[in-house]
Design a protein around this motif. Structure first.
Motif, PDB file in Angstrom:
ATOM      1  N   MET A  73       0.855  -1.178   0.000  1.00 24.60           N
ATOM      2  CA  MET A  73       0.000   0.000   0.000  1.00 24.60           C
ATOM      3  C   MET A  73       0.894   1.232   0.000  1.00 24.60           C
ATOM      4  N   LEU A  74       0.578   2.233  -0.788  1.00 29.73           N
ATOM      5  CA  LEU A  74       1.313   3.488  -0.854  1.00 29.73           C
ATOM      6  C   LEU A  74       0.359   4.609  -0.463  1.00 29.73           C
ATOM      7  N   LEU A  75       0.676   5.288   0.643  1.00 27.60           N
ATOM      8  CA  LEU A  75      -0.200   6.331   1.168  1.00 27.60           C
ATOM      9  C   LEU A  75       0.504   7.682   1.141  1.00 27.60           C
ATOM     10  N   PRO A  76      -0.109   8.709   0.544  1.00 28.82           N
ATOM     11  CA  PRO A  76       0.492  10.045   0.601  1.00 28.82           C
ATOM     12  C   PRO A  76       0.223  10.673   1.967  1.00 28.82           C
ATOM     13  N   VAL A  77       1.234  11.331   2.533  1.00 29.79           N
ATOM     14  CA  VAL A  77       1.094  12.070   3.794  1.00 29.79           C
ATOM     15  C   VAL A  77       1.306  13.537   3.449  1.00 29.79           C
ATOM     16  N   SER A  78       0.228  14.307   3.452  1.00 31.65           N
ATOM     17  CA  SER A  78       0.267  15.702   3.033  1.00 31.65           C
ATOM     18  C   SER A  78       0.894  16.581   4.115  1.00 31.65           C
ATOM     19  N   PHE A  79       1.697  17.559   3.676  1.00 30.09           N
ATOM     20  CA  PHE A  79       2.287  18.543   4.590  1.00 30.09           C
ATOM     21  C   PHE A  79       1.568  19.888   4.481  1.00 30.09           C
ATOM     22  N   GLN A  80       0.383  19.886   3.866  1.00 25.66           N
ATOM     23  CA  GLN A  80      -0.332  21.137   3.620  1.00 25.66           C
ATOM     24  C   GLN A  80      -0.655  21.877   4.916  1.00 25.66           C
ATOM     25  N   HIS A  81      -1.047  21.190   5.963  1.00 29.17           N
ATOM     26  CA  HIS A  81      -1.418  21.844   7.227  1.00 29.17           C
ATOM     27  C   HIS A  81      -0.451  21.453   8.345  1.00 29.17           C
ATOM     28  N   LEU A  82       0.781  21.153   7.997  1.00 26.71           N
ATOM     29  CA  LEU A  82       1.791  20.724   8.959  1.00 26.71           C
ATOM     30  C   LEU A  82       2.275  21.907   9.787  1.00 26.71           C
ATOM     31  N   LEU A  83       2.316  21.736  11.095  1.00 24.09           N
ATOM     32  CA  LEU A  83       2.846  22.748  12.003  1.00 24.09           C
ATOM     33  C   LEU A  83       4.174  22.249  12.549  1.00 24.09           C
ATOM     34  N   LEU A  84       5.242  22.984  12.265  1.00 21.91           N
ATOM     35  CA  LEU A  84       6.571  22.613  12.732  1.00 21.91           C
ATOM     36  C   LEU A  84       6.981  23.494  13.906  1.00 21.91           C
ATOM     37  N   PRO A  85       7.836  22.989  14.789  1.00 20.99           N
ATOM     38  CA  PRO A  85       8.332  23.833  15.890  1.00 20.99           C
ATOM     39  C   PRO A  85       9.264  24.909  15.340  1.00 20.99           C
ATOM     40  N   ASP A  86       9.560  25.900  16.168  1.00 26.01           N
ATOM     41  CA  ASP A  86      10.473  26.961  15.769  1.00 26.01           C
ATOM     42  C   ASP A  86      11.833  26.382  15.420  1.00 26.01           C
ATOM     43  N   ARG A  87      12.471  26.969  14.427  1.00 25.48           N
ATOM     44  CA  ARG A  87      13.786  26.488  14.013  1.00 25.48           C
ATOM     45  C   ARG A  87      14.846  26.853  15.038  1.00 25.48           C
ATOM     46  N   GLN A  88      14.673  27.960  15.729  1.00 21.16           N
ATOM     47  CA  GLN A  88      15.647  28.408  16.721  1.00 21.16           C
ATOM     48  C   GLN A  88      15.413  27.686  18.039  1.00 21.16           C
ATOM     49  N   MET A  89      16.419  26.937  18.466  1.00 20.71           N
ATOM     50  CA  MET A  89      16.314  26.263  19.761  1.00 20.71           C
ATOM     51  C   MET A  89      16.585  27.293  20.854  1.00 20.71           C
ATOM     52  N   PRO A  90      15.868  27.196  21.984  1.00 21.73           N
ATOM     53  CA  PRO A  90      16.118  28.150  23.062  1.00 21.73           C
ATOM     54  C   PRO A  90      17.539  27.982  23.604  1.00 21.73           C
ATOM     55  N   TYR A  91      18.206  29.105  23.858  1.00 21.53           N
ATOM     56  CA  TYR A  91      19.573  29.094  24.350  1.00 21.53           C
ATOM     57  C   TYR A  91      19.563  28.884  25.857  1.00 21.53           C
ATOM     58  N   THR A  92      20.444  28.026  26.333  1.00 19.41           N
ATOM     59  CA  THR A  92      20.567  27.757  27.767  1.00 19.41           C
ATOM     60  C   THR A  92      21.997  28.065  28.184  1.00 19.41           C
ATOM     61  N   ASP A  93      22.160  28.915  29.198  1.00 19.45           N
ATOM     62  CA  ASP A  93      23.491  29.219  29.713  1.00 19.45           C
ATOM     63  C   ASP A  93      24.068  27.992  30.403  1.00 19.45           C
ATOM     64  N   LEU A  94      25.361  27.765  30.184  1.00 17.15           N
ATOM     65  CA  LEU A  94      26.033  26.654  30.854  1.00 17.15           C
ATOM     66  C   LEU A  94      26.480  27.110  32.237  1.00 17.15           C
ATOM     67  N   ILE A  95      26.367  26.217  33.190  1.00 21.47           N
ATOM     68  CA  ILE A  95      26.789  26.510  34.561  1.00 21.47           C
ATOM     69  C   ILE A  95      28.221  26.014  34.724  1.00 21.47           C
ATOM     70  N   ASP A  96      29.079  26.860  35.319  1.00 21.88           N
ATOM     71  CA  ASP A  96      30.466  26.473  35.554  1.00 21.88           C
ATOM     72  C   ASP A  96      30.522  25.510  36.726  1.00 21.88           C
ATOM     73  N   LEU A  97      30.743  24.226  36.438  1.00 21.14           N
ATOM     74  CA  LEU A  97      30.779  23.197  37.462  1.00 21.14           C
ATOM     75  C   LEU A  97      32.173  22.600  37.583  1.00 21.14           C
ATOM     76  N   THR A  98      32.516  22.151  38.779  1.00 20.47           N
ATOM     77  CA  THR A  98      33.774  21.477  39.012  1.00 20.47           C
ATOM     78  C   THR A  98      33.543  19.978  38.857  1.00 20.47           C
ATOM     79  N   PRO A  99      34.343  19.294  38.024  1.00 16.75           N
ATOM     80  CA  PRO A  99      34.136  17.850  37.840  1.00 16.75           C
ATOM     81  C   PRO A  99      34.382  17.079  39.133  1.00 16.75           C
ATOM     82  N   LEU A 100      33.672  15.988  39.310  1.00 14.31           N
ATOM     83  CA  LEU A 100      33.856  15.120  40.476  1.00 14.31           C
ATOM     84  C   LEU A 100      35.117  14.285  40.290  1.00 14.31           C
ATOM     85  N   PRO A 101      35.811  13.967  41.391  1.00 12.53           N
ATOM     86  CA  PRO A 101      36.998  13.103  41.257  1.00 12.53           C
ATOM     87  C   PRO A 101      36.615  11.703  40.804  1.00 12.53           C
ATOM     88  N   THR A 102      37.514  11.039  40.077  1.00 14.59           N
ATOM     89  CA  THR A 102      37.227   9.699  39.564  1.00 14.59           C
ATOM     90  C   THR A 102      37.564   8.595  40.552  1.00 14.59           C
TER      91      THR A 102
END
Length: 83
Positions: free
Chosen positions: A53-82
């Motif tokens: 069976m071959l089924l078409p999946v239309s993108f006519q009413h497709l809602l996509l998320p924003d292309r820009q990912m939200p920016y998250t600040d990195l936290i300065d962490l000290t690594p744990l000893p091994t």
């Protein structure tokens, strides 16, 4: 142009016990710019020749998320000893 790429492949086993029940599959596929008008979903049997069976999946009413990912600040962490 024509694009014949396979974005997802999944083996689904159906039995007589579950035959009348619907099968729902969820999958994620890439969406490239420019967005094509539709993708095609091909469902085929590996056991029954010609059962396909071959089924078409239309993108006519497709809602996509924003292309820009939200920016998250990195936290300065000290690594744990091994040790």
């Amino acid at each position: 142009g024509e694009n014949n790429r396979i974005y997802h492949h999944e083996y689904v086993l159906m039995s007589r016990r579950t035959h009348p029940e619907p099968v729902e599959l969820e999958l994620t596929i890439p969406a490239f710019e420019p967005l094509p008008p539709q993708y095609f979903l091909r469902v085929m049997s590996v056991a029954w020749v010609g059962c396909e069976m071959l089924l078409p999946v239309s993108f006519q009413h497709l809602l996509l998320p924003d292309r820009q990912m939200p920016y998250t600040d990195l936290i300065d962490l000290t690594p744990l000893p091994t040790s």
